[in-house]
Motif scaffolding. Structure first.
Motif, PDB file in Angstrom:
ATOM      1  N   VAL A   1       0.916   4.108  -2.973  1.00  0.00           N
ATOM      2  CA  VAL A   1       0.641   5.526  -2.717  1.00  0.00           C
ATOM      3  C   VAL A   1       1.824   6.385  -3.170  1.00  0.00           C
ATOM      4  CG1 VAL A   1       0.281   7.266  -0.922  1.00  0.00           C
ATOM      5  CG2 VAL A   1      -0.949   5.100  -0.814  1.00  0.00           C
TER       6      VAL A   1
ATOM      7  N   VAL B   1       1.314   9.296  -6.080  1.00  0.00           N
ATOM      8  CA  VAL B   1       1.518  10.698  -5.712  1.00  0.00           C
ATOM      9  C   VAL B   1       2.668  11.307  -6.510  1.00  0.00           C
ATOM     10  CG1 VAL B   1       2.253  12.254  -3.854  1.00  0.00           C
ATOM     11  CG2 VAL B   1       0.557  10.479  -3.396  1.00  0.00           C
TER      12      VAL B   1
ATOM     13  N   THR C   1       7.438   9.836   0.408  1.00  0.00           N
ATOM     14  CA  THR C   1       6.049   9.414   0.617  1.00  0.00           C
ATOM     15  C   THR C   1       5.987   7.991   1.125  1.00  0.00           C
ATOM     16  OG1 THR C   1       5.306  10.868  -1.180  1.00  0.00           O
ATOM     17  CG2 THR C   1       3.792   9.129  -0.485  1.00  0.00           C
ATOM     18  N   TYR C   2       6.812   7.123   0.543  1.00  0.00           N
ATOM     19  CA  TYR C   2       6.848   5.722   0.973  1.00  0.00           C
ATOM     20  C   TYR C   2       7.202   5.615   2.452  1.00  0.00           C
ATOM     21  CZ  TYR C   2       8.265   0.805   1.124  1.00  0.00           C
ATOM     22  OH  TYR C   2       8.392  -0.528   1.446  1.00  0.00           O
TER      23      TYR C   2
ATOM     24  N   CYS D   1      -0.890   6.047 -13.893  1.00  0.00           N
ATOM     25  CA  CYS D   1      -1.107   5.714 -12.476  1.00  0.00           C
ATOM     26  C   CYS D   1      -1.576   4.272 -12.324  1.00  0.00           C
ATOM     27  CB  CYS D   1      -2.132   6.667 -11.855  1.00  0.00           C
ATOM     28  SG  CYS D   1      -1.475   8.325 -11.534  1.00  0.00           S
TER      29      CYS D   1
ATOM     30  N   VAL E   1       4.316   7.111   4.681  1.00  0.00           N
ATOM     31  CA  VAL E   1       3.139   6.232   4.752  1.00  0.00           C
ATOM     32  C   VAL E   1       3.434   5.030   5.630  1.00  0.00           C
ATOM     33  CG1 VAL E   1       1.591   4.727   3.433  1.00  0.00           C
ATOM     34  CG2 VAL E   1       2.205   6.973   2.535  1.00  0.00           C
TER      35      VAL E   1
ATOM     36  N   ILE F   1       1.147   2.553  -9.944  1.00  0.00           N
ATOM     37  CA  ILE F   1       0.756   2.197  -8.576  1.00  0.00           C
ATOM     38  C   ILE F   1       1.110   0.732  -8.274  1.00  0.00           C
ATOM     39  CG2 ILE F   1      -1.239   1.819  -7.058  1.00  0.00           C
ATOM     40  CD1 ILE F   1      -2.382   4.459  -8.144  1.00  0.00           C
TER      41      ILE F   1
ATOM     42  N   PHE G   1       0.832  -1.205   0.000  1.00  0.00           N
ATOM     43  CA  PHE G   1       0.000   0.000   0.000  1.00  0.00           C
ATOM     44  C   PHE G   1       0.868   1.258   0.000  1.00  0.00           C
ATOM     45  CE2 PHE G   1      -2.233   3.385   2.331  1.00  0.00           C
ATOM     46  CZ  PHE G   1      -3.348   3.537   1.521  1.00  0.00           C
TER      47      PHE G   1
END
Length: 354
Positions: free
Chosen positions: A49, A53, A338-339, A105, A342, A109, A45
């Motif tokens: 994300v 992003v 971001t990884y 995306c 999150v 993703i 997940f």
């Protein structure tokens, strides 16, 4: 009698202890797979994300890069980053800036999810083998080993989602004046399968495999090695309590992206051109309404390299490098940060070597 009572008491205590241990093991046996599955889901997940992003943030530059890669010098429409973006905005509007991003995306993703997860798992396996071979239980991953883990992750992720990348390239380059419009991901996939066959979905796969080794491998190796070096050296007060700030992590990601994309870029150009080959409307879409002196058919990767350099010069291998550099640096940086953010929010430990 007292002796027998003591023995019976000891036997009862032993039985209770054994039952408690069995219950503990049974409990652990039930929880372990659940915990492992949850950890995998969180990792996937977080990777998904991060990919969505980071790629959406630079979608206009991504589209311009592909248009520059495949356009022919005898029918130039896009001449540089600023002019190219202005031209897209003028002729296609806001939607044109993000054309192909939905497909991108849909590809990036799962690609990013598999890539980050594969890197963690490959790192764990490589680190285990390295510690076994060296006999040092405290050994950590070297930059070269990280490069290998990143290369494995890149190959797995790219191969798993390559058909999506192929149709994304075609959706990205078509314009409002194109003679044929792929209406979306599914329509593009079915059209390519019907008109060109299943193998067409993997056109350009070989240069992608060769290119992904230095690109993804260097991304992970440079990023992780830079982080470890900064934590160890602690220059300019960048590290507090053995942790790097978001800005410093962004800088590490930017450096990683710059190194990786510079090395692998020519292979990306060749991959994109091979993906266009076989598309009967490609000439009018990407080569100035068919006024092209360069053939669009290639017998393989080497032939694509040879024809590109022969007809357009060595510089053609770096077409779109400027918008790609502007895109890749923030994109890779945003993806890594971001990884990690999150995963921190989900409560998953990121560090591979701990």
């Amino acid at each position: 009698m007292a002796s027998e009572d003591v023995k019976r008491s000891e036997s009862a205590v032993t039985t209770i202890v054994n039952l408690a241990e069995e219950a503990k093991f049974a409990k652990e046996g039930v929880q372990a797979p659940s915990h492992a599955f949850l950890s995998i889901c969180k990792s996937l997940f977080a990777g998904g994300v991060a990919g969505g992003v980071s790629r959406s943030a630079v979608a206009p530059l991504e589209r311009l890069k592909i248009l520059l890669q495949v356009q022919n010098p005898h029918g130039i429409k896009y001449n540089g980053t600023i002019q190219g973006l202005k031209y897209i905005w003028k002729t296609e509007g806001f939607r044109g800036m993000f054309k192909g991003n939905g497909t991108n995306c849909a590809r990036i993703i799962p690609n990013s999810a598999v890539k980050f997860f594969s890197y963690e798992e490959a790192s764990k396996g490589i680190l285990y083998l390295y510690r076994q071979q060296s006999g040092n239980e405290d050994a950590q991953l070297t930059p070269l080993l990280r490069l290998g883990a990143g290369a494995c992750a890149g190959i797995i992720a790219m191969s798993a989602t390559y058909p999506m990348d192929m149709v994304r390239g075609r959706l990205t380059v078509q314009t409002e004046m194109s003679p044929r419009h792929y209406r979306g991901i599914f329509h593009a996939l079915t059209t390519v399968l019907r008109e060109e066959g299943p193998r067409a979905l993997y056109k350009g796969w070989l240069p992608s495999v060769i290119g992904v080794v230095p690109y993804v491998g260097l991304n992970f190796a440079v990023y992780e090695s830079l982080k470890d070096w900064l934590i160890k050296i602690r220059p300019f007060g960048l590290v507090e309590d053995s942790e790097l700030g978001v800005t410093t992590k962004l800088a590490c990601g930017a450096a990683a992206g710059t190194v990786g994309q510079t090395v692998a870029y020519p292979l990306d150009v060749i991959r994109r051109r091979m993906q266009m080959a076989g598309w009967k409307d490609a000439a009018s879409v990407v080569t100035g309404d068919g006024n092209s002196k360069a053939p669009l058919e290639y017998t393989g990767m080497v032939d694509a390299f040879r024809k590109t350099v022969r007809y357009e010069g060595f510089g053609a291998l770096y077409k779109g490098l400027v918008p790609n550099s502007v895109k890749v640096v923030p994109s890779i940086a945003i993806a890594f940060v971001t990884y990690e953010l999150v995963k921190d929010v989900l409560g998953v430990e990121l560090r591979i070597s701990d």
